[in-house]
Every structure is written in structure tokens, then in C-alpha cells.
Design an enzyme around this catalytic site. Structure first.
Site, short mmCIF file in Angstrom:
data_model
loop_
_atom_site.label_atom_id
_atom_site.label_comp_id
_atom_site.label_asym_id
_atom_site.label_seq_id
_atom_site.Cartn_x
_atom_site.Cartn_y
_atom_site.Cartn_z
N GLU A 92 0.82 -1.22 0.00
CA GLU A 92 0.00 0.00 0.00
C GLU A 92 0.86 1.27 0.00
O GLU A 92 0.58 2.22 0.75
CB GLU A 92 -0.94 0.00 1.20
N GLU A 115 -5.32 -8.41 -0.48
CA GLU A 115 -6.04 -8.11 0.76
C GLU A 115 -7.49 -7.84 0.39
O GLU A 115 -7.77 -6.96 -0.42
CB GLU A 115 -5.48 -6.90 1.51
#
Length: 530
Positions: free
Chosen positions: A195, A317
Site C-alpha cells: 500500500e 487483501e
């Protein structure tokens, strides 16, 4: 009670005269010639992060009578094995962006205790690289490591590959041998950070700087072991002041000859307690998948990848996470301990259906996370229970393989209101959402069909038709359901679980009719003969 009846050939011919005809029943039409792509087993993956009680007090619990001499919780391990997990991501997550892998190897009592800055806890480092590899082997999963692209260096990333994958000779390979592992771990999958587009990430970078660092880290890692697969950090920041498509476009343009996957993340939540909005939300994941698929196709036209596959998507995710998002429930030793209900299980089934329907480009997915932390398994010191979301994942991971089919579905639809989508602060609206959400796969004469009935009150009677070939033999039927959409599991009750229903016995039938109960996920599995 579910209604099952057979459909003879002459009636099937009438049903198929026109796609526009009005039918009393909903229809699901299976055509084994309409193929999307091969279902990769890695879409049933999971994720272990050093966060809350996922590792300590979850998979690893030293001194607990339920643990073995290595500290592994045996009851948790048994439940993990039931999910048939092919690949597991480790060690983070936000955690990895300030993690030095060297802290987690060597004699346990000599390892340093560190401040864990992502989730505000102390990290003992008593569980690290070798412990996770041992655990992965016991649960029969492929380890997938994420390197620190935040505070870490490209040299640290290279040295971790050397430690794990080089048999002997250089310093870190010999260090692994000193630590009791004479053979290399041969870790195949490596994520270049986590991320990195998010301002919340330690060592956050803009797209251009991330690509420079990822390219050079990937270069060193591939020089160390040319056989590894690299995963780029795709967009995770979908807030209205940010353009996630710009990040993904830059990453794919700059790293198109470097990486093998682009990682995307999504968490959903029912913030407004709107059931119909919530159960349609996985369609947004499907929309984002199609957008990135188009970006990949554009870049592959300009890429120089030799005989390598094109870049694929890894949804590494995904889950439901919204109840435990207040400041006091997001940090510390009991962070993110979400409890799930039936509607959450239906959304997970929706994610999985979406992965199957996009099997040509989605080749990995990792539910976050494995135990306690937004997880399908919940453990306390005295025992465990299986959360509602465990059951659809278990059904898919043990049954849905082969070639994904482009399924025709004809049923009533509904419109959603505008709603907030998980981490995204944007309003989203879906028009014409079908009450039946369907995926299917065909494998050596066997078809597996996954059907969500999103309707909260009504059963949907459905004709299941075969365009090519005939249904034959016993069709096994499994149903995930509960007394109502808010039904939960706990240590003392199991309101939501998988029930094997009475099988449907067919003999060279063109189709059959089945009644899907309200708020349910159903998996049907049987043969098609030519």
C-alpha cells in the site's frame, strides 16, 4: 423446503427459443464452451500479519496447553487446514513497512524487542521467517513474502531473498544454515512493499519514487534468484482527493517488464446497515478489476517480457472490516477483532464469485487475515470457533477448480442507494443488481456452480439448464445459511454453517429446477456428459 424437478429435453428446447421470453422461473444457463479462463488455486489464499492476535495468541501461543512444543496452536492449525489454503502472505500489511526481517531470525531469546509503529504494540520477534516457513509447510501452503519498501532498503530486500533462496556460499545463505535450515526455503512470491500509495504507510512514496525503488529492489532480488515472482503494490487509496487509476497506470507503465502481478486491496463495510447495498458491493471490486485489466492490456502491447506471462491481478487483501475501525479498536494486542454475521458471509461469497468470473486476469487473492484479526477463525486461550465467513471460503477452496464459465443468468433485479464503500470515502450506486449472483467452473466433466440468493425474504425458484451436454448422476448441494441476516457464531453457538442438502439425482437431463432459499449461498456440484 427446496424444490427440485427435472427438465426434459423438449421443454429445454422451448425455454431456449428466445433469450427475451418471459419465464416464470429465474434461469441459470451453463455452457461449457463459453470459457473465461483457468481458475488459479491461489485465489483461495490467506494472509498472516503481525497485527493484534493474528500471530501471538492466534497461530502461535507459547505455553498454552493447546499448543505444541514449538508454540503452534494445534486447534487453530486444524481449522486452518480445513480452508485448503494454497498461498499465505506474510508478514504484512502495514507492519512490513517498518520491519527488518533480520530481527526475526536466529535464537529466539537473542532477538530484539521493537516498537511496532503501525498497530501500536510491542513486537517480540519470537515468530519470524523460519517459524512462518515451518508453519506454512505444516498447513500445506506456499509462503508469499512482502518486503519493506517503506523504511527498508533495496539491499535488505536482496539479502532476504539470499537468506531464503540461495542454497550455500554467500553470507546470508550460510547464516540460514547456521540457524538450522541447511536447505533453502525457495520462496517463490515476493511483494514489493504494501500500500505504498497510502499516506498512512510508513515510508509512503509517490508513484514515481515507488517505481524507482521497486524497479531497483526487483533487479537485485531477481539477480539473486531469477525464478521468483514479483508483485507490485497497486492502488489502495480510493479517497475522493486521490486518483487511484493514476497510481495504477504509472506502476503498470514503469514496471511492466519487472513485475508479474499488481496487488489491489479492498475492504467493505455495512456502515449504514443497508443489507441490499452491502451484498451488492463486491460488484465494485469487479468493476475495478475490469479497469485494471484494461490498463494491463494496454501496457502489454508495449512490454518486452519474452516468454513470461502477462501481468495478472492479485487481490492480496480483501475482507469485511468496519465495526472495529475506531481508534481504540485499531491498535494494541486485541486490534481488529471483527465478529461476523450471515450477511458478511454472503459478501465473502460475492468476492469469490467475482474472482471466478474474472479468472483470466485474477490469479491470486488473499483474505485478510487468518486468525482473530478480521479473520474466519477466532481463538481465545481455551479454544476456537469458526466465524460465518469461514464457510463460503471453505466450499470454494475445496471444490471450485477448472475452467471458469461465462454463465447466463436471468432473474429479477434491484437498485441500490448511494452508500459508502469500506475504506473508500466515495459514494457508489449499482443499478439493476441481480438477486442471483452466480459463478461456475468446469473440470474434467464436472461442473461446480456457486449461487448467492441476495433476496432477504424470498426464495427464488430457478431453472438450471445445460446448453451443451446433459446433467447426469448425483448433484451434491451445499448451503451456507442461518436463521436471519444478522445471525452470528460464537463459542457457545453456531448459527451459520454449511449444511449438505439432499442430493439431486439426474439421468441424462437437460436441466433441473432448484429453489434457492433467501439470504443464502448454495454450491451445486455434478457431472455434465457429452
Amino acid at each position: 423446503m427446496n424444490i427440485v424437478k427435472k427438465i426434459p429435453l423438449f421443454l429445454l428446447a422451448i425455454l431456449m427459443l428466445s433469450e427475451n421470453m418471459t419465464a416464470q422461473n429465474a434461469r441459470i444457463k451453463i455452457d461449457i464452451d463459453r470459457q473465461i479462463g483457468e481458475v488459479d488455486k491461489n485465489i483461495y489464499g490467506n494472509f498472516v500479519e503481525h497485527l493484534g492476535r493474528c500471530v501471538y495468541g492466534g497461530i502461535y501461543d507459547e505455553g498454552n496447553p493447546l499448543s505444541d512444543e514449538d508454540g503452534i496452536r494445534l486447534d487453530v492449525l486444524e481449522a486452518v487446514k480445513g480452508l485448503n489454503i494454497p498461498i499465505t502472505r506474510y508478514p504484512g500489511g502495514n507492519f512490513v513497512s517498518n520491519y527488518n526481517w533480520k530481527d526475526g531470525v536466529g535464537p529466539k531469546d537473542d532477538r530484539p524487542v521493537r516498537m511496532e509503529l503501525a498497530w501500536a504494540r510491542l513486537e517480540s520477534n519470537r515468530f519470524g521467517t523460519n517459524e512462518f516457513v515451518d508453519y506454512a509447510r505444516r498447513m500445506n501452503t506456499e509462503p508469499y513474502f512482502a518486503v519493506n519498501m517503506g523504511t527498508g532498503t533495496i539491499k535488505e530486500a536482496q539479502e532476504w531473498v539470499e537468506y531464503c533462496n540461495v542454497k550455500e556460499g554467500p553470507y546470508y545463505a550460510e547464516l540460514r544454515k547456521k540457524h538450522g535450515y541447511p536447505e533453502p526455503h525457495n520462496i517463490k512470491y515476493w511483494s514489493l512493499g504494501n500500500e505504498m500509495d497510502g499516506f498512512w504507510q510508513m515510508g509512503h512514496l509517490n508513484a514515481e519514487d515507488y517505481c524507482k525503488k521497486a524497479r531497483e529492489a526487483g533487479k537485485l532480488m531477481k539477480l539473486t534468484d531469477p525464478n521468483i515472482k514479483l508483485i507490485a503494490a497497486g492502488a489502495s487509496n480510493f479517497r475522493p482527493d486521490n486518483d487511484p487509476h493514476e497510481w495504477n497506470a504509472t506502476v503498470l507503465s514503469e514496471l511492466k517488464n519487472v513485475v508479474d502481478y499488481i496487488a489491489l486491496h479492498m475492504y467493505l463495510g455495512n456502515h449504514e446497515d443497508n443489507y441490499y447495498n452491502f451484498v451488492s458491493a463486491p460488484l465494485v471490486l469487479e468493476e475495478r478489476t475490469r479497469i485494471v485489466k484494461g490498463m494491463i492490456a494496454r501496457e502489454m502491447e508495449k512490454a518486452d517480457r519474452g516468454d513470461r506471462d502477462p501481468i495478472y491481478i492479485a487481490w492480496d487483501e480483501y475482507n469485511i472490516w468496519y465495526r472495529w475501525r475506531a481508534e481504540e479498536t485499531m491498535t494494541g494486542t486485541r486490534a481488529l477483532e471483527e465478529r461476523y454475521n450471515l450477511e458478511d458471509a454472503l459478501v465473502i461469497a460475492g468476492f469469490l464469485n467475482a474472482f471466478i468470473r474474472n479468472a483470466d486476469v485474477v490469479k491470486m487473492a488473499n483474505m485478510a487475515q487468518l486468525v482473530n484479526v478480521i479473520a474466519p477463525i477466532f481463538a481465545e486461550k481455551e479454544g476456537i470457533f469458526l466465524q460465518t465467513i469461514y464457510y463460503p471460503l471453505q466450499l470454494f477452496a475445496n471444490n471450485m477448480f477448472g475452467t471458469s464459465l461465462d454463465v447466463f443468468v436471468d432473474c429479477e433485479t434491484y437498485n441500490t442507494d448511494k452508500f459508502q464503500l469500506g475504506l473508500a470515502e466515495q459514494a457508489t450506486q449499482q443499478n439493476g443488481v441481480p438477486y442471483l449472483d452466480v459463478s461456475a467452473a468446469y473440470n474434467n466433466g464436472e461442473v461446480v456452480i456457486g449461487v448467492i440468493n441476495r433476496h432477504k425474504e424470498n426464495s427464488i425458484t430457478t431453472d438450471i439448464l445445460s446448453q451443451e451436454g446433459l446433467f447426469d448422476g448425483e448433484f451434491k448441494i451445499f448451503e451456507v445459511n442461518g436463521p436471519n441476516i444478522k445471525a452470528e457464531n460464537n463459542f457457545d453457538k453456531t448459527e451459520v454453517k454449511t449444511i449438505q442438502k439432499e442430493s439431486v439425482k439426474l439421468k441424462n437431463e437437460a436441466g433441473f429446477t432448484y429453489e434457492f432459499p433467501p439470504h443464502s449461498f448454495t454450491m451445486l456440484k455434478g457431472k455434465i456428459i457429452q
